[in-house]
Scaffold this active site. Structure first.
Site, PDB file in Angstrom:
ATOM      1  N   CYS A 112       2.911  -5.896  18.559  1.00 27.92           N
ATOM      2  CA  CYS A 112       2.176  -5.792  17.287  1.00 27.92           C
ATOM      3  C   CYS A 112       0.768  -6.374  17.365  1.00 27.92           C
ATOM      4  O   CYS A 112      -0.032  -6.159  16.465  1.00 27.92           O
ATOM      5  CB  CYS A 112       2.962  -6.462  16.171  1.00 27.92           C
ATOM      6  SG  CYS A 112       4.621  -5.799  16.000  1.00 27.92           S
ATOM      7  N   HIS A 251      -1.582  -8.702  10.262  1.00 29.88           N
ATOM      8  CA  HIS A 251      -0.539  -7.770  10.697  1.00 29.88           C
ATOM      9  C   HIS A 251       0.457  -7.617   9.550  1.00 29.88           C
ATOM     10  O   HIS A 251       0.884  -8.593   8.928  1.00 29.88           O
ATOM     11  CB  HIS A 251       0.141  -8.328  11.948  1.00 29.88           C
ATOM     12  CG  HIS A 251       1.343  -7.553  12.360  1.00 29.88           C
ATOM     13  ND1 HIS A 251       1.362  -6.174  12.381  1.00 29.88           N
ATOM     14  CD2 HIS A 251       2.588  -7.959  12.751  1.00 29.88           C
ATOM     15  CE1 HIS A 251       2.555  -5.775  12.768  1.00 29.88           C
ATOM     16  NE2 HIS A 251       3.319  -6.828  12.991  1.00 29.88           N
ATOM     17  N   ASN A 281       6.212  -2.223   8.878  1.00 27.72           N
ATOM     18  CA  ASN A 281       5.532  -2.771  10.050  1.00 27.72           C
ATOM     19  C   ASN A 281       5.338  -1.658  11.087  1.00 27.72           C
ATOM     20  O   ASN A 281       6.308  -1.224  11.713  1.00 27.72           O
ATOM     21  CB  ASN A 281       6.384  -3.917  10.609  1.00 27.72           C
ATOM     22  CG  ASN A 281       5.816  -4.542  11.863  1.00 27.72           C
ATOM     23  OD1 ASN A 281       4.897  -3.998  12.484  1.00 27.72           O
ATOM     24  ND2 ASN A 281       6.362  -5.672  12.252  1.00 27.72           N
TER      25      ASN A 281
END
Ligand code: COA
Length: 324
Positions: A112, A251, A281
């Site tokens: 990520c 994020h 996500n």
């Protein structure tokens, strides 16, 4: 040292919207649990498009926004944990799709944090004079490595892609970058590839199960701490204060992580741009998608200073202080 600017962004999300109620038909969960524990309401899930396809669509949008010719692109750097293939790289596939034939192309693996790592690598290539124009991309079809029977992970993630064009510039557009890793915590978020299997192997190969396994609590704790550390470091290194910053793009993993980081930093939650309610996500794509969305919707305008901050499997982390 050359100065660097982001001169265009683009993103792409698969059309198929999967709401929390839809997931409740597959695993033992409900909309209320997912919303209150994560902030996620829905996510986009591919109906067959693979990573290189969605990445190409995001790249074309970024190239259009940057108003450059594909021939100008010196490097294509793709951050992904979900490539179409081991070979060729996703970056090489995109090169062929868009015919950016002067580019050197490679993928990076930083989960990520991938968009941040790609931004940092691209920035250093331009700073050093090695390149003038770089296309960075974060793209994931996470849905292909999820265990759709595991309610603790399959509700969190979504598919998507984002791209940005970096260019050598007269004025500075990247004021600080920061990256780090802690491999000791690798097993807190993992997805295996294929085991060694050849005529000479001495131990019997285990059957690979290429799905995400996660220690949610460990990641939660790490994320809050590292967001605080990264933001403080970027402000210190750049010489700017939180008041100079128009907004923060974290994020997009979990709203409660963002809330906790905002409290620890004593920075108003309103300053954090959040779109995880719509997309979940999207791993390496998440910060780039949020950046593109915020710029296109005039939430951040030309000249605004924005902090990007990420964390992910590896474990990896980092951020950047940029001018949009
Ligand atoms: N629906 C309903 N119940 C669920 C559920 C779901 N989708 N997922 C887990 N549960 C259950 C658990 O089984 C547990 O039940 P039990 O108490 O009977 O054992 C209970 O809910 C609480 O689970 P817990 O894991 O303690 O919840 P939590 O508050 O820690 O939230 C996460 C779980 C995953 C949402 C949270 O830990 C998190 O977001 N962590 C970070 C993960 C992340 O961002 N990963 C990507 C990083 S890049």
């Amino acid at each position: 040292m050359n100065k660097v600017k982001i001169i265009g962004t683009g993103s792409y999300l698969p059309e198929n919207i999967v709401k929390n109620d839809d997931l409740a038909k597959i695993v033992d969960t409900d909309d209320e649990w997912i919303r209150t524990r994560t902030g996620i309401r829905e996510r986009r899930i591919s109906e067959g498009e693979n990573t290189s396809e969605i990445a190409t669509k995001a790249a074309i949008r970024a190239i259009k926004a940057a108003n450059i010719s594909v021939d100008e692109i010196d490097f294509i750097i793709v951050a992904t944990s979900t490539p179409d293939n081991f070979l060729p790289s996703t970056a090489c596939m995109i090169q062929d799709n868009i015919k950016a034939l002067n580019a050197t192309c490679f993928d990076i693996s930083a989960a990520c944090s991938g968009f941040i790592y790609a931004l940092d690598i691209g920035t250093q290539f331009i700073r050093s004079g090695r390149a003038d124009t770089i296309l960075i991309i974060g793209a994931e079809i996470l849905s292909k490595i999820l265990d759709w029977k595991d309610r603790s992970t399959c509700i969190l993630f979504g598919d998507g892609a984002a791209a940005a064009v970096l260019k050598k510039s007269e004025t500075e557009g990247i004021f600080a970058t920061y990256t780090g890793s802690d491999g000791r915590l690798g097993d807190a978020l993992e997805c295996s590839a294929i085991p060694v299997n050849n005529p000479y192997v001495k131990r019997k190969a285990e059957k690979a199960k290429a799905v995400v396994k996660m220690d949610g609590k460990e990641i939660f704790r790490f994320a809050v701490k590292i967001m605080e550390k990264s933001i403080k470091k970027l402000l210190k290194d750049s010489g700017y204060s939180a008041d100079d910053i128009k907004g923060i793009i974290p994020h997009q993993a979990n709203f409660r992580i963002i809330e906790a980081a905002s409290k620890r930093l004593n920075i108003n939650l309103d300053k954090f741009y959040v779109n995880l309610d719509k997309y979940g996500n999207t791993s390496a794509a998440s910060i780039g998608i949020a950046l593109d969305e915020a710029v296109r919707n005039d939430i951040f305008k030309r000249g605004d200073k924005v902090l990007l901050v990420g964390f992910g499997g590896g474990l990896t982390y980092g951020g950047a202080l940029i001018e949009v």
